[in-house]
Design a protein around this motif. Structure first.
Motif, short mmCIF file in Angstrom:
data_model
loop_
_atom_site.label_atom_id
_atom_site.label_comp_id
_atom_site.label_asym_id
_atom_site.label_seq_id
_atom_site.Cartn_x
_atom_site.Cartn_y
_atom_site.Cartn_z
N TYR A 93 0.82 -1.20 0.00
CA TYR A 93 0.00 0.00 0.00
C TYR A 93 0.86 1.25 0.00
O TYR A 93 1.82 1.36 0.77
CB TYR A 93 -0.89 0.03 1.24
CG TYR A 93 -1.90 -1.09 1.30
CD1 TYR A 93 -1.59 -2.29 1.92
CD2 TYR A 93 -3.17 -0.93 0.75
CE1 TYR A 93 -2.52 -3.32 1.99
CE2 TYR A 93 -4.11 -1.94 0.82
CZ TYR A 93 -3.77 -3.14 1.44
OH TYR A 93 -4.69 -4.15 1.50
N TRP A 106 -4.46 6.54 1.99
CA TRP A 106 -4.00 5.23 1.55
C TRP A 106 -4.38 4.98 0.10
O TRP A 106 -5.45 5.40 -0.34
CB TRP A 106 -4.64 4.13 2.39
CG TRP A 106 -4.20 4.08 3.81
CD1 TRP A 106 -4.82 4.65 4.87
CD2 TRP A 106 -3.05 3.41 4.33
NE1 TRP A 106 -4.11 4.39 6.02
CE2 TRP A 106 -3.03 3.62 5.73
CE3 TRP A 106 -2.03 2.64 3.75
CZ2 TRP A 106 -2.03 3.11 6.55
CZ3 TRP A 106 -1.04 2.13 4.57
CH2 TRP A 106 -1.04 2.36 5.95
N GLY A 109 -3.80 -0.49 -2.85
CA GLY A 109 -2.92 -1.62 -2.71
C GLY A 109 -2.65 -2.36 -4.01
O GLY A 109 -3.46 -2.30 -4.95
#
Length: 116
Positions: A93, A106, A109
């Motif tokens: 990530y 974030w 991923g």
């Protein structure tokens, strides 16, 4: 803020892979960017981070094998993963710490698989 990871893939032990994170939607001045990873059944862990001024830190498990970098002019971060081990397999990530605003972001991923 949008963080988009690319690269990754499947490699054999001892192989290499490149990860890239493109950031958009915000001025990244002063930010700290990093890579975290999460393997099945394990907690998410810090792999490496890099400050705006390109001071880096790599976790003990990857030091000497992985190299993090960033391109401030293009709002991007990357990481070279060399000498891969089976225990490096995980979802990686991209993370952005906007220190000035007190906000963290974030990416979704990207998978790295290491197997023979």
């Amino acid at each position: 803020v949008r963080l988009v990871e690319s690269g990754g893939g499947s490699r054999e032990p001892g192989g290499s892979v490149y990860l890239h994170c493109a950031a958009s939607g915000k001025d990244l001045s002063g930010s700290i960017m990093g890579w975290y990873r999460q393997a099945p059944g394990k907690q998410r862990e810090l792999v490496a981070y890099i400050t705006w001024y390109k001071i880096t830190h790599h976790s003990d498990s990857v030091a000497g094998r992985f190299t993090i970098g960033r391109d401030n002019s293009n709002n991007a971060m990357w990481m070279h993963l060399n000498a891969l081990r089976t225990e490096d397999a995980a979802i990686y990530y991209c993370h952005l710490d906007d220190v000035g605003a007190g906000a963290k972001y974030w990416g979704k991923g990207i998978q790295v698989t290491v197997s023979s």
